[in-house]
Design a protein around this motif. Structure first.
Motif, PDB file in Angstrom:
ATOM      1  N   MET A 260       0.836  -1.175   0.000  1.00  0.00           N
ATOM      2  CA  MET A 260       0.000   0.000   0.000  1.00  0.00           C
ATOM      3  C   MET A 260       0.879   1.235   0.000  1.00  0.00           C
ATOM      4  O   MET A 260       1.857   1.290   0.727  1.00  0.00           O
ATOM      5  CB  MET A 260      -0.886   0.012   1.238  1.00  0.00           C
ATOM      6  N   ALA A 261       0.505   2.152  -0.775  1.00  0.00           N
ATOM      7  CA  ALA A 261       1.187   3.439  -0.717  1.00  0.00           C
ATOM      8  C   ALA A 261       0.570   4.246   0.419  1.00  0.00           C
ATOM      9  O   ALA A 261      -0.547   3.986   0.850  1.00  0.00           O
ATOM     10  CB  ALA A 261       1.029   4.178  -2.040  1.00  0.00           C
ATOM     11  N   LEU A 262       1.303   5.201   0.865  1.00  0.00           N
ATOM     12  CA  LEU A 262       0.804   6.111   1.888  1.00  0.00           C
ATOM     13  C   LEU A 262       0.296   7.370   1.210  1.00  0.00           C
ATOM     14  O   LEU A 262       0.554   7.606   0.035  1.00  0.00           O
ATOM     15  CB  LEU A 262       1.926   6.448   2.869  1.00  0.00           C
ATOM     16  N   THR A 263      -0.423   8.185   1.962  1.00  0.00           N
ATOM     17  CA  THR A 263      -0.907   9.461   1.453  1.00  0.00           C
ATOM     18  C   THR A 263      -0.761  10.499   2.557  1.00  0.00           C
ATOM     19  O   THR A 263      -0.666  10.153   3.730  1.00  0.00           O
ATOM     20  CB  THR A 263      -2.375   9.361   0.979  1.00  0.00           C
TER      21      THR A 263
ATOM     22  N   PRO B 102       2.442   7.557  -5.436  1.00  0.00           N
ATOM     23  CA  PRO B 102       2.217   6.141  -5.137  1.00  0.00           C
ATOM     24  C   PRO B 102       3.160   5.188  -5.876  1.00  0.00           C
ATOM     25  O   PRO B 102       3.529   4.150  -5.338  1.00  0.00           O
ATOM     26  CB  PRO B 102       0.763   5.902  -5.571  1.00  0.00           C
ATOM     27  N   SER B 103       3.560   5.541  -7.085  1.00  0.00           N
ATOM     28  CA  SER B 103       4.433   4.641  -7.847  1.00  0.00           C
ATOM     29  C   SER B 103       5.841   4.555  -7.260  1.00  0.00           C
ATOM     30  O   SER B 103       6.606   3.651  -7.601  1.00  0.00           O
ATOM     31  CB  SER B 103       4.509   5.088  -9.308  1.00  0.00           C
ATOM     32  N   LYS B 104       6.194   5.472  -6.368  1.00  0.00           N
ATOM     33  CA  LYS B 104       7.516   5.460  -5.730  1.00  0.00           C
ATOM     34  C   LYS B 104       7.465   5.054  -4.258  1.00  0.00           C
ATOM     35  O   LYS B 104       8.496   4.789  -3.656  1.00  0.00           O
ATOM     36  CB  LYS B 104       8.162   6.840  -5.816  1.00  0.00           C
ATOM     37  N   CYS B 105       6.282   5.018  -3.670  1.00  0.00           N
ATOM     38  CA  CYS B 105       6.153   4.711  -2.245  1.00  0.00           C
ATOM     39  C   CYS B 105       6.144   3.209  -2.007  1.00  0.00           C
ATOM     40  O   CYS B 105       5.276   2.498  -2.509  1.00  0.00           O
ATOM     41  CB  CYS B 105       4.882   5.337  -1.672  1.00  0.00           C
ATOM     42  N   THR B 106       7.105   2.736  -1.218  1.00  0.00           N
ATOM     43  CA  THR B 106       7.148   1.327  -0.831  1.00  0.00           C
ATOM     44  C   THR B 106       6.890   1.158   0.664  1.00  0.00           C
ATOM     45  O   THR B 106       7.131   0.084   1.207  1.00  0.00           O
ATOM     46  CB  THR B 106       8.531   0.699  -1.158  1.00  0.00           C
TER      47      THR B 106
ATOM     48  N   GLU C  56       4.407  -8.213  -0.700  1.00  0.00           N
ATOM     49  CA  GLU C  56       5.118  -8.776  -1.860  1.00  0.00           C
ATOM     50  C   GLU C  56       5.201  -7.746  -2.992  1.00  0.00           C
ATOM     51  O   GLU C  56       6.256  -7.561  -3.595  1.00  0.00           O
ATOM     52  CB  GLU C  56       4.410 -10.045  -2.354  1.00  0.00           C
ATOM     53  N   THR C  57       4.116  -7.064  -3.261  1.00  0.00           N
ATOM     54  CA  THR C  57       4.095  -6.038  -4.301  1.00  0.00           C
ATOM     55  C   THR C  57       5.032  -4.881  -3.938  1.00  0.00           C
ATOM     56  O   THR C  57       5.724  -4.338  -4.800  1.00  0.00           O
ATOM     57  CB  THR C  57       2.664  -5.507  -4.519  1.00  0.00           C
TER      58      THR C  57
ATOM     59  N   LYS D 267       8.185  -3.520  -6.071  1.00  0.00           N
ATOM     60  CA  LYS D 267       8.369  -2.106  -6.403  1.00  0.00           C
ATOM     61  C   LYS D 267       9.731  -1.623  -5.928  1.00  0.00           C
ATOM     62  O   LYS D 267      10.424  -0.901  -6.650  1.00  0.00           O
ATOM     63  CB  LYS D 267       7.258  -1.260  -5.770  1.00  0.00           C
ATOM     64  N   PHE D 268      10.143  -2.012  -4.725  1.00  0.00           N
ATOM     65  CA  PHE D 268      11.457  -1.654  -4.202  1.00  0.00           C
ATOM     66  C   PHE D 268      12.547  -2.112  -5.159  1.00  0.00           C
ATOM     67  O   PHE D 268      13.443  -1.338  -5.520  1.00  0.00           O
ATOM     68  CB  PHE D 268      11.661  -2.265  -2.810  1.00  0.00           C
ATOM     69  N   HIS D 269      12.484  -3.367  -5.603  1.00  0.00           N
ATOM     70  CA  HIS D 269      13.505  -3.899  -6.509  1.00  0.00           C
ATOM     71  C   HIS D 269      13.490  -3.163  -7.848  1.00  0.00           C
ATOM     72  O   HIS D 269      14.546  -2.870  -8.410  1.00  0.00           O
ATOM     73  CB  HIS D 269      13.319  -5.402  -6.710  1.00  0.00           C
ATOM     74  N   ARG D 270      12.314  -2.835  -8.351  1.00  0.00           N
ATOM     75  CA  ARG D 270      12.196  -2.101  -9.615  1.00  0.00           C
ATOM     76  C   ARG D 270      12.809  -0.702  -9.487  1.00  0.00           C
ATOM     77  O   ARG D 270      13.560  -0.253 -10.356  1.00  0.00           O
ATOM     78  CB  ARG D 270      10.728  -2.014 -10.040  1.00  0.00           C
TER      79      ARG D 270
END
Length: 85
Positions: free
Chosen positions: A1-4, A35-39, A70-71, A75-78
């Motif tokens: 989940m991303a944070l806001t 969101p695309s950068k938040c892990t 897991e997602t 994202k962290f690895h990407r």
């Protein structure tokens, strides 16, 4: 989940430098999280650093961007691969 970051943000400037992914930037009125950068700091820390340091507790999980642990790892690895490319 991303944070806001909610509109309770007081623009204290402490969250932005704590984000290891550079997901936090100043928006038009308050700080925002991409969101695309938040892990949620998965891969960097045990807990989200922005949440830990926020003096007004205005950084909840974003219900519009739910992700499994897991997602978040994927994202962290990407994001790490993009830094080295």
């Amino acid at each position: 989940m991303a944070l806001t970051i909610t509109d309770e943000c007081i623009n204290c400037d402490v969250c932005e430098p704590e984000c290891p992914n550079g997901a936090i930037t100043m928006g038009e009125e308050i700080y925002e999280i991409e969101p695309s950068k938040c892990t949620e700091c998965v891969g960097h820390f045990d807990e989200p650093q922005c949440v830990q340091i926020c003096p007004v507790a205005c950084i909840p999980v974003d219900p519009r961007n739910t992700e499994s642990r897991e997602t978040l790892w994927q994202k962290f690895h990407r994001l790490q691969a993009a830094k080295t490319a």
